[in-house]
Each structure stands twice: as structure tokens, then as C-alpha cells.
Design a protein around this motif. Sequence first.
Motif, PDB file in Angstrom:
ATOM      1  N   LYS A 130       0.867  -1.185   0.000  1.00 49.04           N
ATOM      2  CA  LYS A 130       0.000   0.000   0.000  1.00 49.04           C
ATOM      3  C   LYS A 130       0.897   1.226   0.000  1.00 49.04           C
ATOM      4  O   LYS A 130       1.752   1.379   0.871  1.00 49.04           O
ATOM      5  N   CYS A 131       0.708   2.109  -0.981  1.00 49.86           N
ATOM      6  CA  CYS A 131       1.607   3.247  -1.153  1.00 49.86           C
ATOM      7  C   CYS A 131       0.822   4.509  -1.484  1.00 49.86           C
ATOM      8  O   CYS A 131      -0.400   4.487  -1.636  1.00 49.86           O
ATOM      9  N   ARG A 132       1.531   5.606  -1.599  1.00 47.22           N
ATOM     10  CA  ARG A 132       0.997   6.874  -2.103  1.00 47.22           C
ATOM     11  C   ARG A 132       1.373   7.008  -3.579  1.00 47.22           C
ATOM     12  O   ARG A 132       2.101   6.184  -4.129  1.00 47.22           O
ATOM     13  N   ILE A 133       0.910   8.100  -4.211  1.00 46.48           N
ATOM     14  CA  ILE A 133       1.330   8.329  -5.605  1.00 46.48           C
ATOM     15  C   ILE A 133       2.700   8.994  -5.656  1.00 46.48           C
ATOM     16  O   ILE A 133       3.297   9.089  -6.728  1.00 46.48           O
ATOM     17  N   GLY A 134       3.194   9.421  -4.503  1.00 50.19           N
ATOM     18  CA  GLY A 134       4.513  10.039  -4.443  1.00 50.19           C
ATOM     19  C   GLY A 134       4.699  10.753  -3.131  1.00 50.19           C
ATOM     20  O   GLY A 134       3.788  10.799  -2.296  1.00 50.19           O
ATOM     21  N   ILE A 135       5.874  11.307  -2.935  1.00 47.74           N
ATOM     22  CA  ILE A 135       6.164  12.093  -1.738  1.00 47.74           C
ATOM     23  C   ILE A 135       6.854  13.393  -2.136  1.00 47.74           C
ATOM     24  O   ILE A 135       7.586  13.470  -3.122  1.00 47.74           O
ATOM     25  N   ASP A 136       6.598  14.431  -1.353  1.00 44.66           N
ATOM     26  CA  ASP A 136       7.269  15.719  -1.468  1.00 44.66           C
ATOM     27  C   ASP A 136       7.332  16.203  -2.924  1.00 44.66           C
ATOM     28  O   ASP A 136       6.297  16.305  -3.566  1.00 44.66           O
ATOM     29  N   ASP A 137       8.510  16.435  -3.436  1.00 41.08           N
ATOM     30  CA  ASP A 137       8.653  17.032  -4.770  1.00 41.08           C
ATOM     31  C   ASP A 137       8.802  16.002  -5.886  1.00 41.08           C
ATOM     32  O   ASP A 137       9.177  16.358  -7.015  1.00 41.08           O
ATOM     33  N   GLN A 138       8.532  14.754  -5.604  1.00 37.66           N
ATOM     34  CA  GLN A 138       8.636  13.742  -6.658  1.00 37.66           C
ATOM     35  C   GLN A 138       7.693  14.049  -7.815  1.00 37.66           C
ATOM     36  O   GLN A 138       6.580  14.549  -7.619  1.00 37.66           O
ATOM     37  N   ASP A 139       8.118  13.728  -9.000  1.00 33.21           N
ATOM     38  CA  ASP A 139       7.266  13.753 -10.192  1.00 33.21           C
ATOM     39  C   ASP A 139       6.425  12.484 -10.152  1.00 33.21           C
ATOM     40  O   ASP A 139       6.940  11.375 -10.291  1.00 33.21           O
ATOM     41  N   THR A 140       5.128  12.647  -9.957  1.00 32.83           N
ATOM     42  CA  THR A 140       4.298  11.459  -9.749  1.00 32.83           C
ATOM     43  C   THR A 140       4.173  10.584 -10.990  1.00 32.83           C
ATOM     44  O   THR A 140       3.786   9.423 -10.881  1.00 32.83           O
ATOM     45  N   GLU A 141       4.470  11.103 -12.149  1.00 32.82           N
ATOM     46  CA  GLU A 141       4.447  10.246 -13.339  1.00 32.82           C
ATOM     47  C   GLU A 141       5.652   9.314 -13.337  1.00 32.82           C
ATOM     48  O   GLU A 141       5.520   8.090 -13.345  1.00 32.82           O
ATOM     49  N   GLU A 142       6.829   9.896 -13.284  1.00 29.31           N
ATOM     50  CA  GLU A 142       8.047   9.094 -13.401  1.00 29.31           C
ATOM     51  C   GLU A 142       8.307   8.259 -12.138  1.00 29.31           C
ATOM     52  O   GLU A 142       8.602   7.084 -12.214  1.00 29.31           O
ATOM     53  N   SER A 143       8.185   8.885 -10.977  1.00 29.12           N
ATOM     54  CA  SER A 143       8.576   8.190  -9.747  1.00 29.12           C
ATOM     55  C   SER A 143       7.603   7.069  -9.398  1.00 29.12           C
ATOM     56  O   SER A 143       8.018   6.005  -8.921  1.00 29.12           O
ATOM     57  N   LEU A 144       6.298   7.274  -9.624  1.00 24.15           N
ATOM     58  CA  LEU A 144       5.339   6.220  -9.306  1.00 24.15           C
ATOM     59  C   LEU A 144       5.522   5.030 -10.236  1.00 24.15           C
ATOM     60  O   LEU A 144       5.458   3.867  -9.802  1.00 24.15           O
ATOM     61  N   ASP A 145       5.768   5.285 -11.526  1.00 24.36           N
ATOM     62  CA  ASP A 145       6.027   4.183 -12.452  1.00 24.36           C
ATOM     63  C   ASP A 145       7.290   3.414 -12.049  1.00 24.36           C
ATOM     64  O   ASP A 145       7.319   2.180 -12.083  1.00 24.36           O
ATOM     65  N   ARG A 146       8.320   4.152 -11.665  1.00 22.09           N
ATOM     66  CA  ARG A 146       9.563   3.493 -11.259  1.00 22.09           C
ATOM     67  C   ARG A 146       9.332   2.629 -10.010  1.00 22.09           C
ATOM     68  O   ARG A 146       9.800   1.489  -9.932  1.00 22.09           O
ATOM     69  N   PHE A 147       8.600   3.171  -9.056  1.00 22.91           N
ATOM     70  CA  PHE A 147       8.305   2.420  -7.835  1.00 22.91           C
ATOM     71  C   PHE A 147       7.480   1.167  -8.164  1.00 22.91           C
ATOM     72  O   PHE A 147       7.801   0.059  -7.723  1.00 22.91           O
ATOM     73  N   ALA A 148       6.417   1.347  -8.958  1.00 17.77           N
ATOM     74  CA  ALA A 148       5.550   0.214  -9.291  1.00 17.77           C
ATOM     75  C   ALA A 148       6.303  -0.857 -10.076  1.00 17.77           C
ATOM     76  O   ALA A 148       6.114  -2.061  -9.842  1.00 17.77           O
ATOM     77  N   ASP A 149       7.156  -0.447 -10.998  1.00 18.12           N
ATOM     78  CA  ASP A 149       7.934  -1.417 -11.774  1.00 18.12           C
ATOM     79  C   ASP A 149       8.848  -2.241 -10.865  1.00 18.12           C
ATOM     80  O   ASP A 149       9.025  -3.446 -11.073  1.00 18.12           O
ATOM     81  N   ALA A 150       9.419  -1.587  -9.850  1.00 16.56           N
ATOM     82  CA  ALA A 150      10.267  -2.321  -8.905  1.00 16.56           C
ATOM     83  C   ALA A 150       9.445  -3.338  -8.116  1.00 16.56           C
ATOM     84  O   ALA A 150       9.909  -4.450  -7.835  1.00 16.56           O
ATOM     85  N   MET A 151       8.195  -2.976  -7.776  1.00 13.64           N
ATOM     86  CA  MET A 151       7.325  -3.917  -7.050  1.00 13.64           C
ATOM     87  C   MET A 151       6.967  -5.114  -7.938  1.00 13.64           C
ATOM     88  O   MET A 151       6.973  -6.267  -7.482  1.00 13.64           O
ATOM     89  N   VAL A 152       6.649  -4.832  -9.183  1.00 10.86           N
ATOM     90  CA  VAL A 152       6.310  -5.917 -10.109  1.00 10.86           C
ATOM     91  C   VAL A 152       7.498  -6.855 -10.279  1.00 10.86           C
ATOM     92  O   VAL A 152       7.358  -8.079 -10.254  1.00 10.86           O
ATOM     93  N   ALA A 153       8.683  -6.297 -10.434  1.00  7.41           N
ATOM     94  CA  ALA A 153       9.885  -7.119 -10.602  1.00  7.41           C
ATOM     95  C   ALA A 153      10.149  -7.974  -9.370  1.00  7.41           C
ATOM     96  O   ALA A 153      10.705  -9.078  -9.475  1.00  7.41           O
TER      97      ALA A 153
END
Length: 339
Positions: free
Chosen positions: A145-168
Motif C-alpha cells: 500500500k503506497c501513495r502516488i509520491g512524496i514531497d517534490d517527486q514527479d508522480t508520473e516518473e517516480s510512481l512508475d519506477r516504484f511500481a515497476d520495482a514492485m512488479v519485478a
Amino acid sequence: MTSSIDIPATISLDQARRFSVAPMMDWTDRHCRYLHRLLTRNALLFTEMVTSAAIVHGDVERHLAFDAFEQPVALQLGGSDPAELAKAVRLAEPYGYAEINLNVGCPSDRVQSGRFGACLMAEPDLVAECVRAMRDATDRPVTVKCRIGIDDQDTEESLDRFADAMVAAGVDALYVHARKAWLKGLSPKENRTIPPLDYPRVHRLRARLTPLPVMINGGIDTLELAEAEMAHMDGVMLGRAAYHNPMLLAEVDTRFFGDTRPAPTLETVMGEMSDYAERHLAEGGRLNTITRHMLGLANGLPGARQFRQILSVDAARRGAGVEVLDRAMAAVRPLRSAG
């Protein structure tokens, strides 16, 4: 099974995820979950977040025991040490939770100081390592369970990167709170309301990750809004709306699971909770540990204020027994029949 309300044992976890009640600290304990299960036979329920350290170094039974009537129940863990999380998962294995969920969304200072919760969104590789360790320790589904991002993160790039790591890492599902968490400058309470909701971002994530189940959370306070979100998502998670107005859960089975059995009534639920409270008192428990979760049951009905007062004030008195629940119900019943 202790309740007279029939709870099916056949619903799949994928089906149950269609509607879930969020893990909420100090709220979704075993008494709360018992109440919610009386109201919905099918929704997935979550424990409060329990830290892996508390399980590994503390009273395992106190942290993990629950009534089989509550199933399906997901255990939510907090932590960032893969080995410790794996050990906690192994200790939880005999209890039979439906899934194990890792908290990567809580923004509180206490959680940040322990290096878990939302701050871990900045460390997707570490979270992936945690997920892999947890999966190696159990055959049960492991979710995040996560957020779409934190602080100044770009929610497009950072959320995809996070989700891809979870899938892997082999994650079995994601629950996404559709807000950023601001770890600097906002309190946990403010983090639940001030960062703007971005449902379309979660919709895009779900479309990108299909067939991985992705559920949405955050700001969903009516069943109408939940139904609208189900057009885009694999499931919807409600938190405070379900806690403060629990009778809305009585509509969930018919509306979202096609259950044709009659919805539970306030009278039925109060009777079942009275029986449950009697067993709890016989074991040396206190009544108000149960009734504090029941205050919103009569919301919108004549007599609701007196109902709440009886369940909060009278139930806290030394020696309070189940007759308190009868008095609370009586405060509502005459006015209901008269109206």
C-alpha cells in the motif's frame, strides 16, 4: 463460528479486494473488524499496521491473534529490514491471514523515524528487497500500500519506477492512496486532506500494470463514488468513511458482490455485538474497547446523539455490562418506530 450471521468461506481474495476497509492505526483492531464483518460478509478487512519489530521482539499472540469470523483479513506490516520482515511473516504464517501487506504510505513522524511508511517511496529498490524477502517467507500473497509520491517527486516518473520495482519483486497487488504525502510541513492529519487527490494518475497506473490488481484509496467517502471508481480500478478501499458511518458497509455486499441475502439491520448487528461483548467481558475485557467502534452505527437516525453518548460515556464506567448496548438501542428504537 460464533455469529449467527452466515459468512461464506468460498469468496476468493481477488473478489474480496473489490471492496476493502483500509488499515487505520488505533481503529481497525479485532473488535472493529468483528463489527465490520457483521456488516459485510465479503469485503477484505485489514489489521492496523503492526511493525515487524513489534512482532519479532514482542507478544506475537497479542499482535496477531484474530477471530476466524473476521476472514478474509489482511495483515499490514510496517518495516524496512528485509530479514526482520521475513521473520515477522513467518511468525504470522500459522494465523492464516489472507494476505500480507507492506505499508509504504503512512506519513507520520514516528513512522519516518523508524524508516518505514511513505518515506520508503524514495527507496523503491529497498522496498523491492523487502517484498522479495516477504514472498520467500510465505506462500500467501504479498501486497503493498503506497501513495502516488512524496514531497517534490514527479508522480508520473517516480510512481512508475516504484511500481515497476514492485512488479519485478513479484508483488501480488498494489493499493494506491491517490495523494502525495508531504513528509515535511504537513501533519499526518493534514496529509489526509491537503495534498490534492489525483485519481486519473492511479487510473493510468492500473491500465499500465494490468493484469496486476491495483486498488484505489483516498477521499472516497460514499458508495456512489466507490462505484464510479470501480469502472477504472480492480477495487476500492474506504477508510474513515467506513469507520465513522459503519452502516454504509451493510449495502456493500448487495451493491458490489451481487449478494442476494438480506442486508444486516441495526437491530441484528447490535444483538450480535451484545453477544460478542458478553464473551469479551467474560474473558476480563472492558466494554468500551468494543463500543468505541460502534458510535456511528445510528448516524442519521433520531436518537443518534443519545446512542453515541450511552456507548461512549456509560460503556467506559467501571463494571459496565452489555445492558449498555440495550439502552443505546432503546434510545433509537422508539423514535424509529414513531417516525
